[in-house]
Design an enzyme around this catalytic site. Structure first.
Site, short mmCIF file in Angstrom:
data_model
loop_
_atom_site.label_atom_id
_atom_site.label_comp_id
_atom_site.label_asym_id
_atom_site.label_seq_id
_atom_site.Cartn_x
_atom_site.Cartn_y
_atom_site.Cartn_z
N LYS A 150 -13.52 -73.12 -44.04
CA LYS A 150 -14.53 -72.51 -43.16
C LYS A 150 -15.52 -73.59 -42.75
CE LYS A 150 -17.29 -69.18 -44.77
NZ LYS A 150 -17.77 -67.83 -45.14
N GLY B 144 -9.13 -67.68 -38.08
CA GLY B 144 -10.19 -66.68 -38.01
C GLY B 144 -11.47 -67.27 -37.46
N GLY C 52 -15.91 -66.34 -37.16
CA GLY C 52 -17.01 -65.47 -37.57
C GLY C 52 -18.34 -66.07 -37.17
N GLY C 53 -19.43 -65.42 -37.66
CA GLY C 53 -20.77 -65.91 -37.34
C GLY C 53 -21.03 -67.29 -37.91
N PHE C 54 -20.36 -67.61 -39.01
CA PHE C 54 -20.52 -68.92 -39.64
C PHE C 54 -19.83 -70.00 -38.82
CE2 PHE C 54 -21.31 -71.26 -43.61
CZ PHE C 54 -20.48 -72.36 -43.45
N GLY C 55 -18.62 -69.70 -38.32
CA GLY C 55 -17.85 -70.67 -37.56
C GLY C 55 -16.37 -70.36 -37.66
N VAL D 29 -12.46 -70.56 -39.09
CA VAL D 29 -11.73 -70.70 -40.35
C VAL D 29 -10.37 -71.29 -40.03
CG1 VAL D 29 -10.82 -69.54 -42.38
CG2 VAL D 29 -12.95 -68.73 -41.34
N ASP E 178 -23.54 -57.84 -47.81
CA ASP E 178 -22.78 -57.82 -46.56
C ASP E 178 -21.36 -57.29 -46.80
OD1 ASP E 178 -22.53 -58.15 -43.84
OD2 ASP E 178 -22.00 -60.26 -43.93
#
Length: 872
Positions: free
Chosen positions: A552, A530, A532-535, A537, A648
């Site tokens: 993550k 996966g 996302g905005g965080f980085g 996964v 969120d």
């Protein structure tokens, strides 16, 4: 009264003077301000400038003046205006102006230089005007040194709407701190000018949506600029080769800068076009909106009739994060080659969100050339208020347009005050290349008369410097030793500093970077499950491969990610619940920030709703997942010591394990809610995801647990419809899933939004109640929305209705007619604080309002145990 009359007379004189100048705008009627105060602060005499202003002495407007002093600048000003003198004080001082009701421009003028006994670097202060904070801990020298404004001259312009009978009080407050004990406040000039009542503020009588600012990226609802808003002018840009000075404005003394330095792509300017065509102003765009010269200068892509599809016409405007902005775009069609609506149309993107897919200037102006039009948008720039980010405006030709081009005349951008009434942004970081200014006179506080004192002070300073050097050697020695110790800790896998050394290792596990690399085969791309905005996964294996986990990894150089990283560890390490994702541990080492969770075999809820090759979820599965997620949120709101607001909630943050059990995830934006019964909300920056944001939280920046309820309501509609919350390419009515669902519900045709894959699966009464639950979560007034506990109970009842009808397979024709006259429909106007819950849960004569009725009518298994600690 006499003062006001004097100011009106001054305004009339100014108006006549402006008409005298030959280069004045040629608009039919120039707006004449009712009030005009131009104040030369710190001066005892008046000053007339060539732009027609008459700057008067400030003393008669000082209402609070403990120990303020006036002083001339040590470096004479090279700019005409109120910059020769200034008023200073180490204590608070206030100006008070008698003004009438209505909106005003408030302008502040600063000349950041040193004055007798006041060094420029010590000017830290706040400015308040009525209920609004205009500047907070403002340091003029830092802003001047940043080079964003010409020389050492700073100018700030605000719009404030005053109630009848108010005086406008402007207060300057020094920011005294241990670092700046000698801080002071100062001001060189103040100007107050009346403006037309609905130039920037919304007329409550206007009902045409196209007149009002449109929210960008959230929904298609209008965003009126209400009277209680204060605005700060960030940009007022025209196309052209030179600025339009205040004297050439339409009577309000606005300055129009050129847009050249903000355009980041190739473009062409067309100046003084179609001077033979007389501009025709309208009720929507009155003649005082902007000078004529604004509408006779155009920037376009320079396509010259050829297809120019390879780039966007782009502007980048630096803004403070954490605020909502009003963006005004000015257009006027004067091109002789454009004769009919549709001949030239283009896309407009704001923050990379498509806001216009058929921008047609001639169409907007009712097929008339030379008619100026203004389009307005409200833009949220989320994030930390200490950051400066770019707001982007992009334009691109519509491929279906005859003329492949895009054009614009002017841009205005205003910051809107936050929920606390503040417009204040951060100071720039000090310029490391700029040496501190050497004072041109000895800096001493008033009444320091003795030269002997000066010599003693010099000796003391010399001694202090020597002691500081010696102390520095000692500190350096211990720092080196400490660094060696920290280095050895790093090798052992112990987390480093930066506030992370206190992370709760007793509640979750700390992993070394060696363990993480081994678990992910050195972050092998094949292990990515996966993004996302965080980085990214990764799927990983720990404990000699016996345990599968999700890992993550924070993107490098992500400032916001570090805060989310800390927040998530602190939150999840203290929370345990069947329907919350479990944090196994973390790694903070070698500049890596990594979170380790239980692995969720089925991925995210969104991956099973749309844009996926996964098999479709059955209706019963979807209901069970919604109930599980609702239970997790209910636990957050009531199961811990304090309310935790997720902030969120969305379908990508609801994970599914191998048994399809829903687990709420991603707590990086979570906040502790009100901590006392007297608090109704938490005032905070707006954060969350586009399409899911509570409009009440968005507008007022007041966060409550009902903001999660709203977001969950959007998820419920996603589950029912199998589509994402916002689809920009859909027709306007269907762009926003929330608006579409409300519209269908009002018509009694909610079945229109149902996922085609659910055809024949949903019992009519079940769908009716499910729609009512979802839409009750989406009520505009947060106090009328149900609690998450109520949502859990209502969804369990919906599941009970579905299971009771499981043997009655519904034909699609029946499903499409569930809101016929034989069934009750939901009307939002029927809702009130006292009836919202009962209406959302009524089935026939049954209501959740009675506990006894619940026990009589519903089998025991319907309200399954929530499996969380007893709520507060």
């Amino acid at each position: 009264m006499d003062t006001t009359s004097t100011q009106i007379a001054s305004g009339t004189i100014l108006f006549l003077l402006l008409l005298f100048f030959s280069y004045l705008s040629i608009a039919d009627v120039i707006y004449s301000p009712v009030e005009l105060f131009s104040i030369n602060c710190g001066s005892s005499s008046s000053l007339s400038t060539r732009d027609g202003r008459n700057w008067t002495a400030d003393i008669k407007f000082l209402s609070e003046n403990k120990d303020s002093v006036a002083a001339p600048a040590l470096t004479p000003s090279t700019l005409e205006g109120p910059y020769t003198d200034a008023r200073f004080s180490h204590s608070q001082f206030t100006y008070s102006f008698p003004v009438s009701t209505g909106p005003k421009f408030l302008r502040l003028f600063f000349y950041s230089t040193s004055y007798q006994n006041f060094h420029r670097s010590e000017a830290y202060f706040s400015v308040k005007a009525g209920l609004y904070t205009l500047l907070q801990n403002f340091n003029a020298s830092l802003h001047a040194d940043a080079g964003n404004e010409p020389g050492d001259y700073l100018f700030r312009e605000y719009c404030i709407n005053l109630k009848d009978g108010d005086r406008l009080n402007i207060t300057f407050i020094p920011s005294k701190t241990s670092q700046h004990p000698d801080s002071y406040a100062f001001i060189n000039g103040i100007e107050i000018v009346s403006m037309p009542p609905f130039l920037y503020y919304t007329n409550p009588d206007d009902v045409g949506i196209t007149w009002l600012p449109q929210l960008v990226g959230l929904n298609t609802n209008p965003f009126p600029i209400e009277k209680n808003f204060a605005l700060e002018t960030n940009y007022r840009l025209r196309v052209g080769d030179q600025q339009i000075p205040a004297s050439q404005d339409t009577g309000m003394l606005r300055s129009w800068d050129v847009d050249n330095k903000y355009v980041t792509t190739q473009s062409v300017q067309s100046l003084d076009i179609a001077t033979g065509i007389k501009l025709r102003f309208t009720k929507k765009t009155p003649n005082y909106t902007a000078p004529d010269t604004v509408y006779r200068s155009v920037r376009n892509m320079g396509s010259n009739g050829t297809i120019n599809m390879g780039f966007n016409l782009t502007w980048q405007l630096a803004v403070d994060s954490g605020f909502t902005y009003l963006l005004r775009l000015h257009f006027c069609q004067l091109d002789p080659n454009i004769s009919h609506p549709g001949d030239q149309s283009f896309y407009i993107y704001v923050q990379d969100q498509l806001v216009e897919d058929w921008a047609d200037i001639l169409g907007w102006s009712d097929k008339q050339k030379g008619v100026p039009v203004v389009r307005q948008y409200a833009v949220l720039i989320p994030g930390n208020e200490q950051e400066t980010l770019n707001l982007s405006l992009k334009m691109h030709p519509n491929p279906k347009s005859l003329a492949k081009d895009a054009q614009i005349n002017a841009i205005e951008l205003f910051k809107i005050n936050d929920s606390t009434g503040s417009l204040a942004g951060p100071n720039p970081n000090p310029d490391p290349d700029r040496l501190p200014e050497t004072p041109k006179v000895p800096l001493q506080r008033p009444n320091n008369k003795s030269s002997g004192t000066t010599r003693t002070l010099a000796a003391a300073v010399a001694g202090a410097v020597s002691a500081a050097v010696f102390l520095s050697f000692i500190v350096a020695f211990f720092l080196i030793k400490r660094k060696k110790k920290m280095g050895s800790k790093k090798k052992d896998g112990t987390p480093l500093g930066g506030g992370l050394s206190s992370l709760p290792t007793s509640l979750c596990r700390h992993f070394s970077i060696v363990e993480i690399r081994a678990a992910t085969n050195n972050f092998d791309e094949h292990f990515v499950v996966g993004m996302g905005g965080f980085g990214n996964v990764y799927k990983g294996y720990i404990d000699d491969g016996s345990t599968r986990v999700a890992i993550k990894r924070l993107k490098p150089d992500s400032r916001q990610g570090a805060q989310e990283f800390m927040n998530e560890i602190e939150m999840l390490s203290q929370l345990r619940h069947l329907h919350l994702v479990s944090l196994v541990g973390y790694c903070y080492e070698s500049n890596e920030m990594i979170l380790v969770y239980d692995f969720m075999d089925r991925g995210t809820l969104r991956e099973h709703l749309y844009d996926t090759d996964n098999p479709s979820l059955s209706w019963k599965q979807r209901l069970q997942i919604c109930i599980g997620a609702a239970r997790g949120l209910h636990y957050l709101h009531t199961g811990a010591k304090h309310t935790i607001i997720h902030r969120d909630v969305k379908s990508t943050n609801i994970l599914l394990d191998e048994k399809w059990v829903a687990k709420v995830s991603d707590f990086g934006l979570s906040r502790i809610g009100p901590i006392s019964s007297s608090m109704t909300h938490v005032s905070t920056q707006v954060k969350g995801s586009v399409g899911y944001l509570d409009p009440e939280y968005y507008k007022r920046q007041r966060l409550t647990e009902k903001s999660d309820v709203y977001s969950f309501g959007v998820v419920l509609l996603e589950v029912l419809s199998g589509r994402q919350p916002l689809l920009r390419w859909e027709e306007k009515q269907r762009m926003s899933l929330v608006n579409w669902a409300k519209h269908c519900c009002e018509k009694g045709t909610l079945s229109e939004i149902v996922d085609a894959k659910l055809k024949g699966q949903i019992a009519p009464q079940c769908m009716q109640k499910y729609g009512e639950v979802a839409l009750s979560c989406l009520l505009e007034d947060g106090t009328q929305r149900p609690s998450m506990n109520d949502v859990v109970r209502m969804l369990e009842f919906v599941l009970h209705l579905q299971e009771g009808a499981v043997n009655e397979v519904m034909e699609s024709e029946d499903t499409e007619d569930i809101f016929s006259s034989s069934h009750s429909t939901l009307h939002f106007s029927d809702y009130s604080k006292s009836t919202a819950l009962s209406m959302a849960t009524n089935v026939g004569d049954f209501s959740y309002g009675s506990k006894d009725s619940e026990e009589r009518l519903i089998p025991d298994h319907v309200f399954s145990e929530i499996k969380d600690p007893k709520g507060r």
